[in-house]
Write an enzyme that holds these catalytic residues in place. Structure first.
Site, PDB file in Angstrom:
ATOM      1  N   GLU A 197     -27.321 -20.568   5.009  1.00 19.75           N
ATOM      2  CA  GLU A 197     -26.803 -20.698   6.381  1.00 19.75           C
ATOM      3  C   GLU A 197     -27.411 -19.649   7.304  1.00 19.75           C
ATOM      4  O   GLU A 197     -27.598 -19.891   8.495  1.00 19.75           O
ATOM      5  CB  GLU A 197     -25.277 -20.597   6.376  1.00 19.75           C
ATOM      6  CG  GLU A 197     -24.562 -21.637   5.507  1.00 19.75           C
ATOM      7  CD  GLU A 197     -24.997 -23.067   5.766  1.00 19.75           C
ATOM      8  OE1 GLU A 197     -25.454 -23.379   6.883  1.00 19.75           O
ATOM      9  OE2 GLU A 197     -24.888 -23.890   4.826  1.00 19.75           O
ATOM     10  N   GLU A 226     -34.219 -27.257   8.216  1.00 21.93           N
ATOM     11  CA  GLU A 226     -33.932 -27.105   6.799  1.00 21.93           C
ATOM     12  C   GLU A 226     -34.965 -26.220   6.111  1.00 21.93           C
ATOM     13  O   GLU A 226     -34.650 -25.534   5.131  1.00 21.93           O
ATOM     14  CB  GLU A 226     -33.869 -28.476   6.124  1.00 21.93           C
ATOM     15  CG  GLU A 226     -33.263 -28.486   4.739  1.00 21.93           C
ATOM     16  CD  GLU A 226     -31.789 -28.113   4.709  1.00 21.93           C
ATOM     17  OE1 GLU A 226     -31.294 -27.742   3.618  1.00 21.93           O
ATOM     18  OE2 GLU A 226     -31.118 -28.176   5.766  1.00 21.93           O
TER      19      GLU A 226
END
Length: 428
Positions: A197, A226
């Site tokens: 994260e 990502e």
């Protein structure tokens, strides 16, 4: 016309381009269609839950068919009538096509199963008794805060909280939130969740302040997004140099339970390869096979070559081919993910795209800065962040995903770098 208006600067033209893209997606769909899609997905989610609970695919088949039909109808309004799946890909990864995905996924589909087989044959001894220890949440949280500082998360512009499922969300370029969960017996879970994260957060926080509140002031694609989380979580975090360098910190924050393990033993646990039915729990090798399976089925559903009547059998056949496992029940097969109930076709491929981009960017970083292992062992993670900021983060949508790859690495997306990374990591 403004997109090519010579009186506008190049940046202004790009801002207009993005504004038009957003406007088209907001205005070209009839209100009735948007309403029907919203209703269909709301009902389908409840149907998916019931179908999983009862292991009954037929409870979800008709609602899913409605979503597919509405998605195709929406694609036609948005200019993708001949290739509705291309619209779904474009929604999450602008400009992405099935031809591009096939070019990078096909070689992976050939090499990954063999790599998985070899890893399983090695059968490294694992000290699973490590998971019998209790690791206080306070210590796990303290380690996550420590690693966040090492990664350069600005405390005044971000915060860390608890949620059922870890995620990162942005409320602006100066307010990015990360969440994670803690497992009392599996402390590495929270560590790698926060590194993942944090990768997302650093991207959001790194977008140039000049782009704040403009059409270009956000991430260019989910694949690039990502790539940032995967680079930090896997290429850096699941690196033996990282485990060895920070092992004393792990013991300091995790407590006595960590003393039963050596760095090589912990590294063996966090890099274990074990095929399973559950995508979100998959290891670094098999995860991409989960994505390729879903991509191939989605593509076939949208081009009409696969009916939903045949979808469960098609899933089971492919799964056994790629993983060597027979699907025992729908909840471990065609009903495994919730995303289709939300109409999120075309979303899954961005995960593997992120893995591919991460390896290619890491290769370029090593050529231009220093080997990853050196940066880790000398605790120079700030240089990783700086390079990513200058070559990926700051541009927002001023560059396409392809432009970012070419400018940062010298070439378009190339699956070879990811294959090399996996071979080096798992052949040792």
């Amino acid at each position: 016309e403004l997109v090519n208006d010579s009186s506008l600067s190049a940046t202004q033209q790009l801002q207009v381009r993005e504004a038009k893209r957003e406007l088209d997606r907001s205005t070209k769909l009839p209100e009735k269609l948007v309403s029907e899609f919203s209703r269909a997905t709301s009902l389908a989610h409840a149907d998916w839950i019931k179908a999983r609970e009862t292991e009954n695919w037929n409870l979800f088949k008709a609602p899913l068919q409605t979503i597919v039909n509405l998605s195709k109808e929406a694609a036609a309004y948005l200019g993708f009538e001949k290739d509705p799946y291309a619209e779904r890909l474009d929604a999450f990864e602008p400009g992405c096509t099935t031809a591009q995905l096939d070019a990078v996924f096909t070689p992976l589909k050939k090499t990954l199963p063999e790599m998985v087989r070899k890893c399983i044959e090695k059968k490294r001894p694992l000290k699973r008794e490590f998971y019998n220890n209790e690791f206080p949440v306070a210590g796990q949280e303290a380690l996550c805060q420590f690693i966040s500082k090492e990664m350069g998360l600005p405390e005044t512009r971000s915060r860390m909280d608890i949620s059922v499922h870890p995620f990162c969300t942005s409320f602006g370029l100066n307010d990015v939130r990360r969440t994670l969960r803690y497992h009392p017996n599996m402390p590495a879970q929270s560590l790698y969740s926060i590194m993942h994260e944090n990768g997302h957060a650093l991207y959001e926080l790194g977008i140039s302040q000049d782009l704040a509140n403009t059409p270009c002031g956000s991430a260019v694609s989910l694949g690039i997004h990502e790539s940032q989380s995967r680079l930090w979580e896997n290429i850096i975090g699941r690196n033996f140099a990282f485990v060895e360098t920070y092992f004393n910190e792990f013991k300091r924050f995790w407590g006595k339970g960590a003393e039963s393990l050596s760095p090589p033993e912990l590294y063996a646990l966090i890099t274990e390869v074990a095929p399973s039915y559950i995508r979100v729990e998959a290891d670094e090798l098999t995860y991409n096979l989960h994505i390729i399976l879903r991509y191939e089925l989605e593509k076939a559903i949208f081009d009409g070559s696969l009916s939903l009547d045949d979808l469960p059998e098609a899933w089971n056949t492919k799964f056994e081919e790629y993983f060597g496992l027979k699907v025992d029940k729908p909840s471990n097969g065609v009903l495994q993910d919730v995303h289709w109930s939300f109409g999120m076709f075309g979303y899954f491929p961005t995960y593997t795209l992120g893995n591919l981009y991460s390896a290619q960017l890491a290769h370029a970083l090593e050529k231009k800065v220093a080997p990853i292992e050196t940066l880790i062992r000398e605790k120079r993670l700030s240089e990783v962040r700086t390079w990513l900021l200058e070559n990926v983060h700051s541009f927002g949508k001023l560059k396409t995903a392809e432009q970012i790859a070419v400018d940062a690495t010298g070439e378009k997306l190339n699956a070879l770098y990811f294959e090399r990374y996996l071979n080096k990591k798992y052949s040792s």
